[in-house]
Motif scaffolding. Sequence first.
Motif, PDB file in Angstrom:
ATOM      1  N   LEU A 140       5.054  -2.674  11.471  1.00 57.62           N
ATOM      2  CA  LEU A 140       4.858  -2.913  10.031  1.00 57.62           C
ATOM      3  C   LEU A 140       4.462  -4.362   9.754  1.00 57.62           C
ATOM      4  O   LEU A 140       3.728  -4.638   8.805  1.00 57.62           O
ATOM      5  CB  LEU A 140       6.140  -2.576   9.271  1.00 57.62           C
ATOM      6  N   THR A 168      -0.447  -7.380  11.030  1.00 60.59           N
ATOM      7  CA  THR A 168      -1.473  -7.213   9.993  1.00 60.59           C
ATOM      8  C   THR A 168      -2.688  -6.422  10.474  1.00 60.59           C
ATOM      9  O   THR A 168      -3.435  -5.898   9.639  1.00 60.59           O
ATOM     10  CB  THR A 168      -1.933  -8.598   9.498  1.00 60.59           C
ATOM     11  N   THR A 179      -0.905  -2.667  10.080  1.00 61.78           N
ATOM     12  CA  THR A 179      -0.498  -2.384   8.701  1.00 61.78           C
ATOM     13  C   THR A 179      -1.493  -3.055   7.748  1.00 61.78           C
ATOM     14  O   THR A 179      -1.518  -4.281   7.634  1.00 61.78           O
ATOM     15  CB  THR A 179       0.924  -2.910   8.429  1.00 61.78           C
ATOM     16  N   LYS A 180      -2.296  -2.258   7.094  1.00 60.51           N
ATOM     17  CA  LYS A 180      -3.327  -2.801   6.212  1.00 60.51           C
ATOM     18  C   LYS A 180      -2.757  -3.253   4.868  1.00 60.51           C
ATOM     19  O   LYS A 180      -3.363  -4.068   4.186  1.00 60.51           O
ATOM     20  CB  LYS A 180      -4.423  -1.753   5.983  1.00 60.51           C
ATOM     21  N   ASN A 181      -1.591  -2.722   4.501  1.00 59.17           N
ATOM     22  CA  ASN A 181      -0.947  -3.132   3.261  1.00 59.17           C
ATOM     23  C   ASN A 181      -0.275  -4.490   3.477  1.00 59.17           C
ATOM     24  O   ASN A 181       0.722  -4.607   4.184  1.00 59.17           O
ATOM     25  CB  ASN A 181       0.092  -2.081   2.828  1.00 59.17           C
ATOM     26  N   LYS A 182      -0.821  -5.540   2.868  1.00 59.26           N
ATOM     27  CA  LYS A 182      -0.314  -6.891   3.084  1.00 59.26           C
ATOM     28  C   LYS A 182       1.104  -7.070   2.551  1.00 59.26           C
ATOM     29  O   LYS A 182       1.878  -7.872   3.080  1.00 59.26           O
ATOM     30  CB  LYS A 182      -1.253  -7.908   2.438  1.00 59.26           C
ATOM     31  N   GLY A 183       1.434  -6.334   1.489  1.00 59.35           N
ATOM     32  CA  GLY A 183       2.780  -6.433   0.928  1.00 59.35           C
ATOM     33  C   GLY A 183       3.842  -5.958   1.910  1.00 59.35           C
ATOM     34  O   GLY A 183       4.880  -6.611   2.091  1.00 59.35           O
ATOM     35  N   ILE A 184       3.573  -4.815   2.561  1.00 62.00           N
ATOM     36  CA  ILE A 184       4.517  -4.278   3.550  1.00 62.00           C
ATOM     37  C   ILE A 184       4.640  -5.224   4.735  1.00 62.00           C
ATOM     38  O   ILE A 184       5.744  -5.494   5.222  1.00 62.00           O
ATOM     39  CB  ILE A 184       4.072  -2.873   4.014  1.00 62.00           C
ATOM     40  N   ALA A 185       3.517  -5.742   5.208  1.00 58.35           N
ATOM     41  CA  ALA A 185       3.542  -6.672   6.338  1.00 58.35           C
ATOM     42  C   ALA A 185       4.315  -7.940   5.984  1.00 58.35           C
ATOM     43  O   ALA A 185       5.084  -8.462   6.807  1.00 58.35           O
ATOM     44  CB  ALA A 185       2.117  -7.021   6.768  1.00 58.35           C
ATOM     45  N   THR A 226      -2.709   6.741  12.627  1.00 60.43           N
ATOM     46  CA  THR A 226      -2.375   5.362  13.011  1.00 60.43           C
ATOM     47  C   THR A 226      -1.343   5.343  14.138  1.00 60.43           C
ATOM     48  O   THR A 226      -1.477   4.572  15.106  1.00 60.43           O
ATOM     49  CB  THR A 226      -1.830   4.590  11.796  1.00 60.43           C
TER      50      THR A 226
END
Length: 271
Positions: free
Chosen positions: A104, A107, A110-116, A187
């Motif tokens: 998670l 980067t 995990t393409k979602n920067k908020g989750i990363a 993924t």
Amino acid sequence: MPWKILSPKKIVLPNGKEVLEKRSFLPVLWLLILVLLFLSIRITGFSIEVLINRIQEFFVILQQMIPPNWDYLSKLWQPLFDTIKMSLFGSVAGAVVALPIAILAATNITKNKGIAMVAKFMLSLLRTLPTLIVALIATFIFGLGTMAGTVAIFLFTIAYVGKLLYEQIENANMGAYEAMHSMGLTTIQAFRYAIMPQILPNYLSTSLFCFEGNVRYASILGYVGAGGIGLLLNESLGWRSYENVGMILLMLVCTVFLIETTSEYFRKKLM
């Protein structure tokens, strides 16, 4: 002026042409280190005189530890096994949980920067908390004993392995991963077949190395009531039973040496 001191030095060649030679920042760096060292000595109250005058007390205690109390050996086996058990369980569970958190946090996966960002913040927060403090908090939640020590080691392992693992994932070759993604794999499936083989040796090696350190850390968690051989160590030091302390330290040295030797053998096989 400082900028003139650090400005490039002009050198005139025999043919009359001028070239600029960059000045070294090393003298300034050494000066900064000396200033910081001086300030550290003033702030901490370090005294070389006290160190010289009191260093012999260390050897007085050391002499009292030798020879160790061999009769005390029979009382050490169970606490030593408890220390190893909570180190092993905490390390294995922490290494397993660190894997999805590292995924998670990476980067490139995990393409979602908020989750990363949240995953990286969690790992940073866990690394910031000292293991002894975590163990102390755990004793209030789970009570005295090895459960608290296991939780402290578990959280430390997540932070340590997770941090190194997500950096390894971000540096992995993404060619095969992207090719599998384009073929329709999810993924998780693409990570399993393309990234995992690249990071697996380092992942296992890091986990083994963390286990080595956790055995040493677990030996002092008894100071806050987290169980293991640290309880006896704290008790013996409190009663000034240095011959018992010598026996405990001898057992710890032998145990850590055996574990490190075994771990190093397997880590060399993995690399």
